[in-house]
Design a protein around this motif. Structure first.
Motif, PDB file in Angstrom:
ATOM      1  N   HIS A  92      34.887  56.767  50.764  1.00 21.91           N
ATOM      2  CA  HIS A  92      33.526  56.898  50.108  1.00 21.91           C
ATOM      3  C   HIS A  92      32.598  56.031  50.489  1.00 21.91           C
ATOM      4  N   PHE A 116      42.902  53.997  49.496  1.00 24.13           N
ATOM      5  CA  PHE A 116      43.351  53.670  48.179  1.00 24.13           C
ATOM      6  C   PHE A 116      44.556  54.120  47.630  1.00 24.13           C
ATOM      7  N   GLY A 119      45.114  58.535  43.032  1.00 22.58           N
ATOM      8  CA  GLY A 119      43.544  58.143  42.550  1.00 22.58           C
ATOM      9  C   GLY A 119      42.666  58.947  42.968  1.00 22.58           C
ATOM     10  N   PRO A 120      41.332  58.913  42.676  1.00 19.40           N
ATOM     11  CA  PRO A 120      40.361  60.344  43.022  1.00 19.40           C
ATOM     12  C   PRO A 120      40.252  60.387  44.593  1.00 19.40           C
ATOM     13  N   THR A 121      40.164  59.235  45.291  1.00 26.88           N
ATOM     14  CA  THR A 121      40.056  59.763  46.837  1.00 26.88           C
ATOM     15  C   THR A 121      41.405  60.360  47.318  1.00 26.88           C
ATOM     16  N   ASP A 137      35.427  55.357  36.360  1.00 25.47           N
ATOM     17  CA  ASP A 137      36.061  56.137  37.407  1.00 25.47           C
ATOM     18  C   ASP A 137      35.661  57.521  37.646  1.00 25.47           C
ATOM     19  N   GLN A 138      36.122  58.071  38.892  1.00 27.14           N
ATOM     20  CA  GLN A 138      35.360  59.532  39.225  1.00 27.14           C
ATOM     21  C   GLN A 138      36.200  60.653  38.359  1.00 27.14           C
ATOM     22  N   ALA A 186      38.974  49.015  41.724  1.00 24.37           N
ATOM     23  CA  ALA A 186      39.808  49.141  42.902  1.00 24.37           C
ATOM     24  C   ALA A 186      39.519  48.011  44.006  1.00 24.37           C
ATOM     25  N   ALA A 246      34.872  48.821  46.061  1.00 29.36           N
ATOM     26  CA  ALA A 246      35.298  50.339  45.589  1.00 29.36           C
ATOM     27  C   ALA A 246      34.197  50.697  44.560  1.00 29.36           C
ATOM     28  N   VAL A 247      34.030  51.839  44.250  1.00 29.40           N
ATOM     29  CA  VAL A 247      33.103  52.440  43.685  1.00 29.40           C
ATOM     30  C   VAL A 247      33.313  51.948  42.075  1.00 29.40           C
ATOM     31  N   GLY A 302      43.639  50.617  43.824  1.00 31.52           N
ATOM     32  CA  GLY A 302      43.010  52.217  43.787  1.00 31.52           C
ATOM     33  C   GLY A 302      42.826  52.312  42.314  1.00 31.52           C
ATOM     34  N   THR A 303      42.095  53.224  41.860  1.00 29.27           N
ATOM     35  CA  THR A 303      42.081  53.547  40.321  1.00 29.27           C
ATOM     36  C   THR A 303      43.239  54.443  39.893  1.00 29.27           C
ATOM     37  N   GLY A 304      43.851  54.886  40.879  1.00 20.92           N
ATOM     38  CA  GLY A 304      45.331  55.464  40.150  1.00 20.92           C
ATOM     39  C   GLY A 304      46.230  54.520  39.299  1.00 20.92           C
TER      40      GLY A 304
HETATM   41  N1  ASP Z   1      37.738  55.553  43.931  1.00 24.30           N
HETATM   42  C1  ASP Z   1      38.294  54.611  43.634  1.00 24.30           C
HETATM   43  C2  ASP Z   1      37.311  53.556  43.575  1.00 24.30           C
HETATM   44  O1  ASP Z   1      36.716  53.438  44.845  1.00 24.30           O
HETATM   45  C3  ASP Z   1      39.468  54.365  44.247  1.00 24.30           C
HETATM   46  C4  ASP Z   1      40.503  55.289  44.348  1.00 24.30           C
HETATM   47  O2  ASP Z   1      40.062  56.259  44.781  1.00 24.30           O
HETATM   48  O3  ASP Z   1      41.638  54.962  43.943  1.00 24.30           O
HETATM   49  O4  ASP Z   1      37.114  52.933  42.856  1.00 24.30           O
END
Ligand code: ASP
Length: 326
Positions: free
Chosen positions: A94, A38, A42-44, A204-205, A158, A162-163, A186-188
């Motif tokens: 993930h 991603f 973002g979180p990852t 989002d995470q 995302a 995506a989660v 990505g969620t960034g």
């Molecule tokens: N964790 C986010 C998702 O899967 C994507 C990311 O990490 O940018 O929605």
């Protein structure tokens, strides 16, 4: 003739094993790419960059984070599946690794056949958010608003698998509605648009959302764990607000292309284990209400068993929901 063939097979084996030994002795002698599926920020990506530095220190080589984005993480997974299995390409992803086989009809990789497993990494809760000036102020108001304005409300994610996509689907199913969903790489970048007011909702995470929630830069309606989070004690769970059993905790795993030498996997696993007990990493994860995976799961077998179980768990759920991409 037979003798000659046998001799060349034996010579071949000897060369291969001495090359393997040489590889094991010198590995790693150049930087290692850690592929993130991603966008940066973002979180990852946050988790990857957090562990890359201590992993690099243990390995004596830089671990370079590389973002390969698109299609809910599947483009990166495919790239890693095809990469040279020499220990210089590794991958963090993930639970999308477990949902992809059911979500994508034409997946160009097999999560169970194309990778070596290094270990589980972290477990991260999620939060349901809205842009700061969204009309609803609490979960009750959100429910009413979403029901009355279904066509006006947009929800970012995302991409399929995506989660953020899965969490959004769970939310919409619970609301018995469908919102306009907007996929990002990505969620960034999705968060940038939420902060800019271009999109309304995002699940989002906490690895990305805790600081933004604390600074009141976004509105938060609930957390996706059954218990409240230490870092956000005043934010109620979605479960306690009526979405009984609403639970998403995002597990992450680390992989390498199939055929990566066992000695390299062992060294990377050892570096991962060191990184996950590094006080800087554990404190930062604690501040973001995320947990290091139990150490018996930070192993190739721990990840393999978990991935297999998760594929079996998600397959029927996704097929029943009838969501998939061609
Ligand atoms: N964790 C986010 C998702 O899967 C994507 C990311 O990490 O940018 O929605």
């Amino acid at each position: 003739m037979m003798k000659q063939q046998l001799k060349s097979v034996l010579v071949g084996c000897l060369v291969a094993s001495s090359l393997g030994l040489a590889h094991a002795q010198t590995y790693p002698d150049r930087p290692i790419s850690l592929v993130v599926p991603f966008a940066a920020g973002g979180p990852t990506d946050v988790v990857a960059r957090m562990i890359a530095i201590p992993m690099g220190k243990s390995l004596g080589q830089t671990v370079l984070v590389e973002n390969t984005v698109g299609a809910g993480g599947t483009i990166a997974a495919q790239r890693v599946a095809r990469a040279a299995p020499n220990g210089y390409t590794i991958f963090i992803h993930h639970m999308g690794m477990a949902t992809a086989p059911a979500l994508y009809k034409n997946l160009n990789f097999d999560p169970l056949k194309d990778f070596e497993y290094i270990g589980q990494v972290v477990d991260v809760p999620m939060t349901l958010l809205a842009r700061k000036d969204f009309p609803a102020n609490n979960f009750k108001e959100l429910q009413a608003y979403v029901k009355a304005n279904k066509d006006k409300v947009s929800m970012a994610n995302a991409g399929l698998g995506a989660v953020s996509h899965l969490c959004g689907l769970l939310f919409m199913t619970a609301m018995d509605t469908t919102l306009n969903t907007i996929p990002y790489k990505g969620t960034g970048p999705a968060m940038n648009d939420l902060l800019g007011g271009q999109v309304d909702l995002l699940c989002d995470q906490t690895t990305q959302t805790v600081p933004l929630i604390k600074d009141a830069r976004v509105k938060v309606f609930g957390v996706t764990t059954l218990k409240r989070l230490d870092a956000l004690p005043n934010v109620p769970t979605l479960n306690e607000q009526g979405l009984k059993g609403f639970e998403v905790k995002v597990w992450h795993g680390m992989y390498a292309p199939k055929g990566t030498p066992a000695a390299a996997i062992e060294k990377i696993n050892a570096a991962l284990r060191v990184a996950l007990v590094d006080p800087m990493v554990t404190q930062r994860l604690k501040d973001l209400s995320s947990d290091v995976a139990p150490m018996d799961k930070v192993t190739p077998a721990g990840l393999k068993t978990h991935l297999e179980a998760e594929i079996l768990k998600w397959g029927p759920v996704i097929r029943k929901a009838g969501i998939y991409a061609d």
